[in-house]
Scaffold this motif. Sequence first.
Motif, PDB file in Angstrom:
ATOM      1  N   LEU A 242      -4.138   6.166 -10.542  1.00 37.20           N
ATOM      2  CA  LEU A 242      -4.977   7.051  -9.732  1.00 37.20           C
ATOM      3  C   LEU A 242      -4.279   8.371  -9.453  1.00 37.20           C
ATOM      4  N   MET A 243      -3.001   8.304  -9.127  1.00 37.88           N
ATOM      5  CA  MET A 243      -2.285   9.543  -8.803  1.00 37.88           C
ATOM      6  C   MET A 243      -2.020  10.379 -10.050  1.00 37.88           C
ATOM      7  N   ALA A 244      -1.921   9.723 -11.201  1.00 32.07           N
ATOM      8  CA  ALA A 244      -1.836  10.476 -12.457  1.00 32.07           C
ATOM      9  C   ALA A 244      -3.121  11.252 -12.704  1.00 32.07           C
ATOM     10  N   ASN A 245      -4.220  10.754 -12.149  1.00 37.22           N
ATOM     11  CA  ASN A 245      -5.515  11.420 -12.295  1.00 37.22           C
ATOM     12  C   ASN A 245      -5.791  12.438 -11.199  1.00 37.22           C
ATOM     13  N   GLY A 246      -4.788  12.709 -10.349  1.00 37.45           N
ATOM     14  CA  GLY A 246      -4.924  13.766  -9.356  1.00 37.45           C
ATOM     15  C   GLY A 246      -5.198  13.326  -7.942  1.00 37.45           C
ATOM     16  N   TYR A 247      -5.296  12.019  -7.701  1.00 36.67           N
ATOM     17  CA  TYR A 247      -5.499  11.537  -6.338  1.00 36.67           C
ATOM     18  C   TYR A 247      -4.236  11.752  -5.508  1.00 36.67           C
ATOM     19  N   THR A 248      -4.407  12.057  -4.237  1.00 40.62           N
ATOM     20  CA  THR A 248      -3.281  12.046  -3.306  1.00 40.62           C
ATOM     21  C   THR A 248      -2.997  10.599  -2.915  1.00 40.62           C
ATOM     22  N   ASN A 249      -1.907  10.384  -2.200  1.00 46.70           N
ATOM     23  CA  ASN A 249      -1.595   9.016  -1.789  1.00 46.70           C
ATOM     24  C   ASN A 249      -2.674   8.435  -0.868  1.00 46.70           C
ATOM     25  N   THR A 250      -3.198   9.252   0.031  1.00 51.18           N
ATOM     26  CA  THR A 250      -4.228   8.750   0.942  1.00 51.18           C
ATOM     27  C   THR A 250      -5.544   8.516   0.209  1.00 51.18           C
ATOM     28  N   GLU A 251      -5.866   9.376  -0.739  1.00 52.29           N
ATOM     29  CA  GLU A 251      -7.087   9.195  -1.532  1.00 52.29           C
ATOM     30  C   GLU A 251      -6.982   7.958  -2.415  1.00 52.29           C
ATOM     31  N   ALA A 252      -5.818   7.754  -3.010  1.00 56.21           N
ATOM     32  CA  ALA A 252      -5.616   6.573  -3.853  1.00 56.21           C
ATOM     33  C   ALA A 252      -5.740   5.301  -3.033  1.00 56.21           C
ATOM     34  N   ARG A 253      -5.185   5.319  -1.848  1.00 55.37           N
ATOM     35  CA  ARG A 253      -5.261   4.147  -0.965  1.00 55.37           C
ATOM     36  C   ARG A 253      -6.706   3.816  -0.643  1.00 55.37           C
ATOM     37  N   SER A 254      -7.491   4.821  -0.302  1.00 52.56           N
ATOM     38  CA  SER A 254      -8.898   4.613   0.014  1.00 52.56           C
ATOM     39  C   SER A 254      -9.672   4.109  -1.201  1.00 52.56           C
ATOM     40  N   GLN A 255      -9.357   4.651  -2.365  1.00 50.35           N
ATOM     41  CA  GLN A 255     -10.054   4.236  -3.584  1.00 50.35           C
ATOM     42  C   GLN A 255      -9.741   2.790  -3.945  1.00 50.35           C
ATOM     43  N   LEU A 256      -8.508   2.379  -3.781  1.00 49.77           N
ATOM     44  CA  LEU A 256      -8.122   1.000  -4.071  1.00 49.77           C
ATOM     45  C   LEU A 256      -8.920   0.011  -3.224  1.00 49.77           C
ATOM     46  N   THR A 257      -9.049   0.305  -1.949  1.00 46.76           N
ATOM     47  CA  THR A 257      -9.727  -0.635  -1.056  1.00 46.76           C
ATOM     48  C   THR A 257     -11.248  -0.552  -1.166  1.00 46.76           C
ATOM     49  N   SER A 258     -11.781   0.635  -1.372  1.00 46.77           N
ATOM     50  CA  SER A 258     -13.242   0.784  -1.425  1.00 46.77           C
ATOM     51  C   SER A 258     -13.842   0.168  -2.680  1.00 46.77           C
ATOM     52  N   THR A 259     -13.024  -0.031  -3.726  1.00 50.25           N
ATOM     53  CA  THR A 259     -13.525  -0.605  -4.979  1.00 50.25           C
ATOM     54  C   THR A 259     -13.074  -2.052  -5.190  1.00 50.25           C
ATOM     55  N   ALA A 260     -12.380  -2.630  -4.217  1.00 50.40           N
ATOM     56  CA  ALA A 260     -11.894  -4.008  -4.356  1.00 50.40           C
ATOM     57  C   ALA A 260     -13.071  -4.980  -4.423  1.00 50.40           C
ATOM     58  N   GLU A 261     -12.849  -6.087  -5.121  1.00 49.70           N
ATOM     59  CA  GLU A 261     -13.905  -7.087  -5.324  1.00 49.70           C
ATOM     60  C   GLU A 261     -13.888  -8.131  -4.219  1.00 49.70           C
ATOM     61  N   ASP A 262     -15.037  -8.388  -3.644  1.00 51.21           N
ATOM     62  CA  ASP A 262     -15.165  -9.437  -2.633  1.00 51.21           C
ATOM     63  C   ASP A 262     -15.102 -10.799  -3.320  1.00 51.21           C
ATOM     64  N   ILE A 263     -14.078 -11.579  -3.009  1.00 51.73           N
ATOM     65  CA  ILE A 263     -13.937 -12.905  -3.618  1.00 51.73           C
ATOM     66  C   ILE A 263     -14.114 -14.015  -2.587  1.00 51.73           C
ATOM     67  N   GLY A 264     -14.690 -13.668  -1.443  1.00 51.05           N
ATOM     68  CA  GLY A 264     -15.050 -14.676  -0.461  1.00 51.05           C
ATOM     69  C   GLY A 264     -13.951 -15.103   0.486  1.00 51.05           C
ATOM     70  N   LEU A 265     -12.816 -14.421   0.456  1.00 52.96           N
ATOM     71  CA  LEU A 265     -11.741 -14.739   1.386  1.00 52.96           C
ATOM     72  C   LEU A 265     -11.923 -13.951   2.675  1.00 52.96           C
ATOM     73  N   ALA A 266     -11.341 -14.448   3.754  1.00 55.73           N
ATOM     74  CA  ALA A 266     -11.410 -13.750   5.033  1.00 55.73           C
ATOM     75  C   ALA A 266     -10.648 -12.436   4.955  1.00 55.73           C
ATOM     76  N   SER A 267     -10.992 -11.513   5.843  1.00 56.79           N
ATOM     77  CA  SER A 267     -10.362 -10.190   5.795  1.00 56.79           C
ATOM     78  C   SER A 267      -8.864 -10.272   6.060  1.00 56.79           C
ATOM     79  N   ASN A 268      -8.426 -11.217   6.881  1.00 60.52           N
ATOM     80  CA  ASN A 268      -6.993 -11.320   7.138  1.00 60.52           C
ATOM     81  C   ASN A 268      -6.251 -11.975   5.977  1.00 60.52           C
ATOM     82  N   GLU A 269      -6.995 -12.508   5.006  1.00 58.00           N
ATOM     83  CA  GLU A 269      -6.399 -13.105   3.820  1.00 58.00           C
ATOM     84  C   GLU A 269      -6.352 -12.143   2.636  1.00 58.00           C
ATOM     85  N   SER A 270      -7.397 -11.335   2.476  1.00 57.99           N
ATOM     86  CA  SER A 270      -7.464 -10.454   1.301  1.00 57.99           C
ATOM     87  C   SER A 270      -7.808  -9.013   1.638  1.00 57.99           C
TER      88      SER A 270
END
Length: 386
Positions: free
Chosen positions: A340-368
């Motif tokens: 992501l950062m090679a593509n121009g994302y900042t560290n905060t933008e990359a962090r947001s992108q990682l979490t906003s696109t994560a796949e829901d696999i049915g685990l609790a929020s404190n687990e995944s």
Amino acid sequence: MSDVRVSRRDVLKQTGAAGTGAILATGSAAAAGRAPQRIVGTSSRSGVRAAKDRAESVRRTLDFDDLGQAVAGRFSDKAVEQLRQRSDVRYVEEDITMYAIAQTQPWGIDRTDSEVAHANGETGAGADVAIIDTGIDSDHPDLQANIGSGRAFTRCKGSPKDCRYDWDDDNEHGTHCAGIADADDNTQGVVGVSTEATLHAVKVLDKRGSGSLSDVAAGIEYVADQGWDVGSLSLGASSGGQTLKDACTYAYTNGVLLVAAAGNDGPCTDCVGYPAAYDECVAVSSTASDDSLSGFSSTGPEVEIAAPGTDIYSTVPGGYDTFSGTSMATPHVAGVGGQLMANGYTNTEARSQLTSTAEDIGLASNESGAGLLDTAAALGLGSSDN
């Protein structure tokens, strides 16, 4: 922790205290007649001078800009009492010991759709990913093409062949993490989440897989000072300290994406270790190939994302091996962060992108946290069916 499966070599190379990879913290007991190892945090240069003057010996000095400075060394109780009377001494804390959170990679690459990214030319080329760990094997055929520079805060100990550089890996843990994050796509061995990012070895843990808090903080500070994109931290302890917190704040405010292992204290509740528990770090938990939470994985509200961590096949000095742990989950996320950062994302933008696109696999929020890492989705490529 019966669910943690490690190789015989890994068991032999970890300290007895570290067991099969639990995050542990032990006090740095003073040798007979010597003052304890401590860290003095100050808010002025005169405070630094005062700390150095009162130290029995000085290990290193850290500089976190506006946050202040810190002097790591041996300080007697009398010296500490005198220093605490100064208004410019922010804190005095023990220089605790931190440990590698120790333990096929192919299943992790497939499950996170990293091969989809590779097929679309997303290799992480141009990103700088620092493995803050036990070092990296400098002549491993799957890593050699991607290794940039290195820095040792604790030196490699072994033969000249095994320790060509001070930052070479004399344990296995750092090399294993490096392969997960960025093994070369060269038709042999394994392939990483990224395949062409530049890997930097920041050796802060010794051949036993342990190191001082001040060395870890110095490694994080160094990564920030180099302007590198990602710091991968597959290490930790059950407690932190202001020095480590300051180092993470310094790196994060200077643009580094810090990715850290949640810990191997599971099954447990609200037990994420440090530095993962700090707000500046992306705390990563571990999953198995059936999308269940790994039995060893620490959980808690700090967990931000999950990634494959059970039975991960990757590089070790001289070959390949299978380890399990949140240590193995962490470089999966670090590798995508690099892309992501090679593509121009900042560290905060990359962090947001990682979490906003994560796949829901049915685990609790404190687990995944937000869910399971999805490389292709994070890079805007969609996902194949898993």
